[in-house]
Design an enzyme around this catalytic site. Structure first.
Site, PDB file in Angstrom:
ATOM      1  CG  ASP A 293      -1.713  -1.148   1.452  1.00 14.08           C
ATOM      2  OD1 ASP A 293      -2.222  -1.980   0.207  1.00 14.08           O
ATOM      3  OD2 ASP A 293      -2.465  -1.699   2.928  1.00 14.08           O
ATOM      4  CE  LYS A 364      -4.840   5.867   8.764  1.00 11.23           C
ATOM      5  NZ  LYS A 364      -5.008   4.058   8.497  1.00 11.23           N
ATOM      6  CG  ASP A 521      -2.491   4.254  -3.498  1.00 10.46           C
ATOM      7  OD1 ASP A 521      -4.070   3.602  -2.994  1.00 10.46           O
ATOM      8  OD2 ASP A 521      -2.567   5.300  -1.579  1.00 10.46           O
TER       9      ASP A 521
END
Length: 601
Positions: A293, A364, A521
């Site tokens: 990741d 986050k 991604d």
């Protein structure tokens, strides 16, 4: 009512369009913008609104889409199979009433005793009753929707049990790639991902066995920010817990339940124990997907475009012994600002209430999405969700607004060059829109992109029964929407770069015969191929950003939109030079990225 619906759903069969399910044969290769994927069902290589003719015309006029189509074909080529053990376990839990802790919706109706409506009840109590009833109704509706969605997915997996299937891919207007079938794919929940395996296995090899162990530690989350060797040692140290979880997932100690993504952790744990018990782990045929990741991938692209040395350290573009923890760093900076506000000099009350509440998890999601254009309102809601239950509800709005402002401020300080690039992209898109054109560009891999945001057109339909108004913001006969064009340009441009990087990596993997799939991604491969895939990924990232991406974009804008008059609220002006307004770059040496251990976190 719910019981009747549930019983009816359990007895019925699902009739689905062929485009909504995987294929039992390899997909037809894409040869142009309209031919490919399903053998009989028409498909388009780009998902566009029915009124978005502009991009279809650009695709037909493109010099060459061969690299784009080749990468899509390779991503669609590899077969999948269902993980039967996880499927059987999930079906059992579903049939037994569900388990909220494992994201399997329950049969609970959320009935709560509420007083009946009384005419002379006071207004405040009446509002509270209505609010509680609304919340119960909303929760029941959401629960039913989640349950039916899971029923679709489990039924689909059961249908494809013990057989290979393929997932044809296409992309959105930015080039982001997606599987066409919506109900069974690797771009879904934790449970859905755990249900899928590579259809063709490969021997693990020594490095594949190590990567499988590292993968388990990363999925669990306990050591996700530790070095790779520490993650490997962690997995070896808890092998008894892993074995217990693999052998007795529901009756044992339940180590896997404590993971960030429990179902994927369980599936990988079962695979590891099968390999270790085979007697020859390195030659064990593994079907498990190992994930790599990206580490704040959007910010990685911004740091590389701006050659930002400080930003590159924060998002793991440079070699280091341990991965940088951007979210923790932002949380630390935000808390430092909060402490200043809580001092006697400033005496901000909400800063005092948030004492001890600011940590990595709170910021986050906002940090992750701010690079993709999250607004202040969206960021505030994300933070509010994390704060809920930690402070009184009456302070949630003020606290989340306060922290969201600090997060945006902290990121601007940490990624100053990235912010300037974002501002330049947004400003350019606004000027182009005010000149009467939608913003468009061509990605480094040759895909033409045009933003389909126009002012809303309203179509009125009148009949004897009713009158309808249809709103459409993709009608190219209407002028571009400057506000939407401006706000969407930075995230869309980065998404197009992100997709370009993934496609280039896929083409390298194709040359070497490495099975490869991706979730934007997050890059997936067999354990034995991870090192080689990592090498391709870093090399292609450096090759991509070694090109003058921003300068090429400015030149494209100059050639197509330079000198066009655009109107402001005050007076007509000329579009300024895009090249002259380009932000300056830092001193980052891109070649160091090739040696970055934690490009993937």
């Amino acid at each position: 009512m719910y019981t009747r619906l549930r019983n009816k759903a359990a007895a019925m069969s699902f009739n689905m369009d062929s485009s909504e399910i995987p294929m039992r044969v390899p997909p037809q290769p894409w040869t142009d913008a309209t031919n490919g994927a399903f053998l009989l069902t028409p498909s388009s290589v780009v998902r566009t609104h029915y009124d978005s003719f502009h991009q279809q015309l650009l695709l037909k006029a493109a010099d060459s889409l061969s690299p784009v189509l080749d990468s899509l074909n390779y991503l669609s080529l590899y077969p999948w199979r269902v993980n039967n053990r996880i499927l059987d376990m999930a079906i059992d839990i579903f049939n037994q009433g569900g388990d909220k802790s494992l994201d399997i919706p329950t049969d609970e109706l959320f009935d709560k005793p509420l007083p009946k409506y009384i005419k002379d009840i006071d207004e405040e109590t009446r509002k509270k009753i209505y609010k509680e009833r609304f919340a119960i109704k909303k929760e029941n509706a959401e629960n039913f929707s989640l349950k039916m969605t899971l029923l679709y997915n489990l039924s689909m997996c059961n249908h494809f049990r013990d057989c290979l299937f393929w997932l044809p891919h296409n992309m959105d207007f930015r080039g982001r790639v997606y599987p066409i079938p919506p109900h069974l794919s690797h771009m879904s929940s934790d449970l859905s991902r755990s249900l899928l395996q590579f259809g063709v296995g490969q021997p693990l090899g020594r490095r594949g066995l190590e990567w499988l162990k590292i993968h388990i530690a990363t999925l669990h989350g306990a050591k996700s920010k530790s070095s790779l060797n520490e993650r490997l040692e962690y997995t070896d140290s808890i092998i008894d817990d892993i074995a217990d979880s693999a052998d007795k997932p529901l009756e044992g100690r339940g180590w896997w339940r404590t993971a960030d993504v429990p179902w994927q952790t369980l599936a990988a744990s079962m695979e590891l124990m099968d390999a270790l018990r085979s007697g020859d782990p390195e030659n064990f045929i593994s079907h498990t997907t190992i994930h790599q990741d990206g580490s704040c991938n959007g910010l990685q692209h911004y740091a590389a475009m701006g050659r930002d040395v400080y930003g590159a350290h924060q998002v793991n573009l440079v070699p280091s012994e341990k991965p940088a923890n951007l979210y923790a760093e932002v949380a630390k900076l935000v808390d430092e600002k909060r402490k200043v506000d809580a001092t006697s000099d400033k005496n901000v009350e909400i800063a005092k209430i948030l004492e001890g509440k600011v940590h990595r998890k709170v910021v986050k999601q906002t940090v992750m999405t701010v690079v993709y254009g999250v607004t202040f309102v969206g960021g505030r809601l994300q933070i509010e969700k994390q704060l809920k239950g930690t402070i009184p509800d009456k302070h949630l709005f003020e606290a989340s607004s306060y922290l969201c402002g600090l997060v945006f401020e902290s990121l601007s300080e940490m990624f100053e060059r990235s912010r300037k690039i974002q501002d330049w992209l947004a400003s350019s898109a606004r000027k182009i829109a005010l000149a009467g054109h939608p913003t468009q560009w061509v990605t480094p891999i040759g895909l033409p992109v045009v933003q389909p945001y126009h002012r809303k057109s309203i179509k009125k339909i009148t009949s004897k029964i009713q009158r309808l108004q249809l709103l459409n913001n993709s009608d190219i006969t209407f002028p571009p929407n400057p506000v939407k064009q401006r706000s969407a340009m930075p995230p869309n441009f980065v998404h197009s770069l992100d997709s370009t990087h993934m496609m280039l990596t896929a083409l390298d993997c194709q040359k070497s015969g490495i099975p490869f799939v991706a979730v934007h991604d997050s890059y997936w491969a067999h354990g034995r191929n991870i090192d080689e895939m990592n090498k391709f990924c870093r090399e292609q990232f450096v090759a991509l950003h070694s090109q003058p991406i921003l300068k090429d974009l400015a030149n494209f804008f100059e050639d197509n939109f330079g000198g066009l008059p655009y109107k402001t609220n005050k007076e007509g002006k000329m579009v300024t030079s895009f090249l002259k307004e380009l932000p300056s770059q830092g001193e980052l040496d891109l070649n160091c990225i090739k040696d970055s251990t934690y490009f993937f976190s």
